[in-house]
Motif scaffolding. Sequence first.
Motif, short mmCIF file in Angstrom:
data_model
loop_
_atom_site.label_atom_id
_atom_site.label_comp_id
_atom_site.label_asym_id
_atom_site.label_seq_id
_atom_site.Cartn_x
_atom_site.Cartn_y
_atom_site.Cartn_z
N GLN A 168 0.86 -1.13 -0.10
CA GLN A 168 0.04 -0.04 -0.10
C GLN A 168 0.94 1.24 0.24
N TYR A 169 2.01 1.33 -0.86
CA TYR A 169 2.75 2.41 -1.14
C TYR A 169 2.05 3.25 -2.30
N PHE A 170 1.25 4.38 -1.91
CA PHE A 170 0.38 4.74 -2.94
C PHE A 170 1.35 5.65 -3.97
N THR A 171 2.24 6.52 -3.53
CA THR A 171 3.11 7.31 -4.29
C THR A 171 4.02 6.71 -5.23
N LEU A 172 4.67 5.43 -4.47
CA LEU A 172 5.22 4.71 -5.46
C LEU A 172 4.67 4.33 -6.52
N GLY A 173 3.34 3.45 -6.36
CA GLY A 173 2.55 2.88 -7.15
C GLY A 173 2.57 4.06 -8.41
N VAL A 174 1.92 5.27 -7.85
CA VAL A 174 1.54 6.12 -9.04
C VAL A 174 2.70 6.62 -9.91
N PHE A 175 3.72 6.99 -9.33
CA PHE A 175 5.16 7.43 -9.97
C PHE A 175 5.78 6.31 -11.01
N ASN A 176 5.53 5.01 -10.57
CA ASN A 176 6.07 4.07 -11.63
C ASN A 176 4.80 3.97 -12.91
N GLY A 177 3.57 3.91 -12.25
CA GLY A 177 2.52 3.93 -13.18
C GLY A 177 2.57 4.91 -14.04
N LEU A 178 2.75 6.28 -13.75
CA LEU A 178 3.03 7.37 -14.58
C LEU A 178 4.12 7.21 -15.61
N ALA A 179 5.33 6.50 -15.11
CA ALA A 179 6.26 6.54 -15.94
C ALA A 179 6.00 5.47 -17.08
N ILE A 180 5.14 4.24 -16.90
CA ILE A 180 4.60 3.41 -17.77
C ILE A 180 3.76 4.16 -18.79
N VAL A 181 2.68 5.01 -18.38
CA VAL A 181 2.13 5.65 -19.16
C VAL A 181 2.99 6.76 -20.00
N GLY A 182 4.03 7.22 -19.41
CA GLY A 182 4.77 8.17 -20.33
C GLY A 182 5.43 7.53 -21.46
N ILE A 183 6.13 6.53 -21.17
CA ILE A 183 6.85 5.71 -22.29
C ILE A 183 5.68 4.98 -23.24
N ALA A 184 4.61 4.74 -22.65
CA ALA A 184 3.60 4.27 -23.52
C ALA A 184 3.19 5.06 -24.85
N ILE A 185 2.87 6.36 -24.10
CA ILE A 185 2.56 7.49 -25.12
C ILE A 185 3.61 8.03 -26.05
N ILE A 186 4.85 7.83 -25.73
CA ILE A 186 5.79 8.05 -26.54
C ILE A 186 5.98 7.13 -27.63
N PHE A 187 6.14 5.68 -27.45
CA PHE A 187 6.10 4.80 -28.31
C PHE A 187 5.14 4.86 -29.24
N ASP A 188 3.55 5.12 -28.65
CA ASP A 188 2.43 5.29 -29.30
C ASP A 188 2.56 6.32 -30.43
N ARG A 189 2.87 7.34 -30.12
CA ARG A 189 2.69 8.73 -30.91
C ARG A 189 3.69 8.51 -32.02
N VAL A 190 5.12 8.20 -31.63
CA VAL A 190 6.18 8.17 -32.63
C VAL A 190 5.77 7.02 -33.71
N SER A 191 5.41 5.76 -33.17
CA SER A 191 4.94 4.83 -34.20
C SER A 191 3.84 5.15 -35.20
N GLN A 192 2.87 5.84 -34.44
CA GLN A 192 1.83 6.32 -35.26
C GLN A 192 2.18 7.40 -36.34
N ALA A 193 2.89 8.23 -35.76
CA ALA A 193 3.46 9.16 -36.85
C ALA A 193 4.21 8.86 -37.85
N TYR A 194 4.83 7.94 -37.65
CA TYR A 194 5.79 7.22 -38.61
C TYR A 194 5.02 6.51 -39.52
N GLY A 195 3.95 5.63 -38.98
CA GLY A 195 2.97 5.05 -40.00
C GLY A 195 2.21 5.88 -40.95
#
Lengths: 351, 297
Positions: B257-284
Motif C-alpha cells: 500500500q505505497y500509494f506514491t510509489l505506485g503512482v510514480f511508476n504507473g505514470l512512468a509506464i504511461v509516459g513511455i507508452a505515449i512516446i512509443f504510441d505517438r512516434v510509431s503512429q506518426a511514422y506510420g
Amino acid sequence: MATENIEIRGLYKIFGKKAKSYVDAVRNGMSKQELQEQHGHVLGLKDINLTMPAGSIQVVMGLSGSGKSTLIRHINRLIDPTVGEVLVDGDDVCKMGTRALRQFRRHKTAMVFQKFALLPHRTVIDNVVYGLELQGVDKARQQEAGRRWIDRVGLSGFEDNYPNQLSGGMQQRVGLARALTNDAPILLMDEAFSALDPLIRTDMQSVLLELQAELKKTVVFITHDLDEALRLGDRIAILRDGEIVQEGTGQDIVLRPADDYIESFVKEVNRGRVILVESVMQSGEAANASLELKQNTQLEDAARSMTQAGTDVANVIGKDGQCCGHIQMGAVVSAMVRQDDEGPARQASSL
Amino acid sequence: MAEWYQEFPAMSRTGLRDLKKGIDNGFREWTREHGDTVESLFDPIKELLIWSERLLLNTPWPIILIAITAIAWLGSRKLSITIGTLVTLVLIGYFDMWEDTMRTVSMMFVCTLVSIVIGIPIGIAMSKSNVLERMVTPVLDIMQTMPGFVYLIPVVMLLGIGKVPGLLAVVVYAIPPIIRLTNLGIRLVDKEVLEAADAFGSSSWQRLKNVQIPLAMPTIMAGINQTIMMALALVVIASMIGVQGLGQPVLKAIANQYFTLGVFNGLAIVGIAIIFDRVSQAYGKRLQAHSEVVHGH
C-alpha cells in the motif's frame, strides 16, 4: 516493330466448381439461363473463335455482362479458360507453365485498365518503369525509356508526382505510358477510356491512334461504346451473353447489322463518319467528273468536298492511284441517312 | 422437482480432481523431462535480452536520452512529439526511475521485435490461405482473451521465472494484433492493382514485395502499434514472474500500500507508452504520404 497475331479457337469459359463437366451440355445448346438456374454455374464465354491480325486494332464491344472483360483476360491468362486455345504467334498461352507465362506477360503483352490500377505508393516514373523493372532491365535504361514515354503521352514534368495528385485523364496517360514502356508487341486495353470524361476520352483516342500509326502494335481494345469502337477499331467483334454475334469492320457492322440487337446499337451512329466512299461507289469512270476522292474518304467529307466544288459527281481513286469508280451525291446522301423501312437483309443486298 | 433440474449435474468431485491432477502431473513430468531442452531453444533470445538490457543500462544516460529523442524526431518529424519525449524522459530520470524504465524499454523492444519477426510472416501466410485463416483465428482469440495470469502458469512450470518466460508470456499476449492486421491489410489490397502486377508478369514474391506489403503497410503499422501497447501492458503483469523493470515497484506498491510509489511508476509506464504510441503512429502516417495529397485539394 515486331508484331504478333492472336488467334482464339473454341474458347469456353464457365464459372463454377464443376465447370468442365458442363462444356458438352453448353455445346449441345444449354442456355446461359438454364445453366445458371439449374446447375448454379455461370456461362462466361461460349465458343469464341476470333483471329486478330498483327499490327491492327481489334475492338471487342459489348454491354456489361457480355463477357468482354473476361475475354481480354484470356489473352494474358489472368483468367484460365475452361476449354479452348489462345494462340499468340502459334504458341498456346493456355498450355504455358508458370515460368513461361510470366516471361510471356513480361515481354509480349502490356495492359491498360479501366480504373488505371496504378501503384499508389510509387511516383509516375516508378509506375511507368514497373514493367521494365520486372524484366530486369538496368536502371539507367529504365529511366531513359520511362521518361521518353512520359513525354510521348504529354506528362513531362509530372514524373515525380504520385498518381493521387493527378486527374483521371492524366492517371490513364500514366497507365498508357506504363504499358508502352514495356515495349511489348501486344497491347491489351480493358475499357481503358471508359472512366474518363467525353472530351478527355476523345483526346485519349486521338493519342492512341497517333501512337498506333507509328508503332503498329497488335491492340485489343475493349469498350461498351459503339462510337469509340467505330473510331478505333480496324475490326470490331460484338459480344452478347458470352457469344460473338458479329465480327467485321466498322462499315460491315453499320451497313449490315447481323440482327436486331446490333441494329438497335447502330441506329444512333453518325453514318457519315463511318461509311467510306468505296462502299457506295459505282463502277466505271465518270467522264464529266471534275473532282477526285480517295476510296477511304468518309461520306461526310466526300459530301463536303463535293458541295464546295459545286459538283454532284466525283471519281474515286484507289490505293494504286488509279480511278476505280465514281460516286453520285445522291448515293452519298442516301447512305448517310438511315432508311428506316429497310431491314438489314435488304440493305445488304442493295449494296 | 428433480435434483438435476435445480442444480447443474456436474462431474463428480473426485473425478474432477483426478482429471486436473492427471493433466497437471502429466505436464509437470513433461516439463521435467524436456524443460532443459526447451530452455536451451530460447538461448539466443536470452542473449538478445541480456545484450539489449546491458546496452541501455551501461550506456551513460545522456547518450540514451539523446538517442531516444533523436529516434522520436526521425520517426515522427514532429517537434511536439520530440519535446514531449525529452520532457518525459527527464522527469523519469529526475524521479529516480531511470534504470527500471530502461529495463522495461529493453524488454518491450525485444518483445516487439520478436512479435514482428514471427507475426508478419504468419499474417502473410494467413492472407494467402483461407484454410489457415480459419485455423489460426480461434487460436488468436484464445491468446487475446485468456487472462494474462493463466498462461504465466505453464510458462513458469516449463521455464521457471526470469526474462525468457516473461518474454514468452508477453509475446503470446501481444502478437495477435500484428498477425490479424497483417492478414487484414494484405486482404484489403485493391484487386485491380494486384491484377495489374500480375499482368506485367510479377512473380508471387515480387507481388508481395512491390504491391501487397507496401499497400498493406498502414494497416501493418497499426498492428505494430497495438502490439507495442499490449506488450507494455503485460510487461507489468510479467513482473510477477520475475521480469525486472517498472512493474516490480508497482507490484511492491500494491503489496505494501505505497500509494506514491505506485503512482510514480504507473505514470512512468504511461509516459513511455505515449512516446512509443505517438512516434510509431506518426511514422506510420508518414509512410503513406503519397495518399495524403489528393488531386484537386
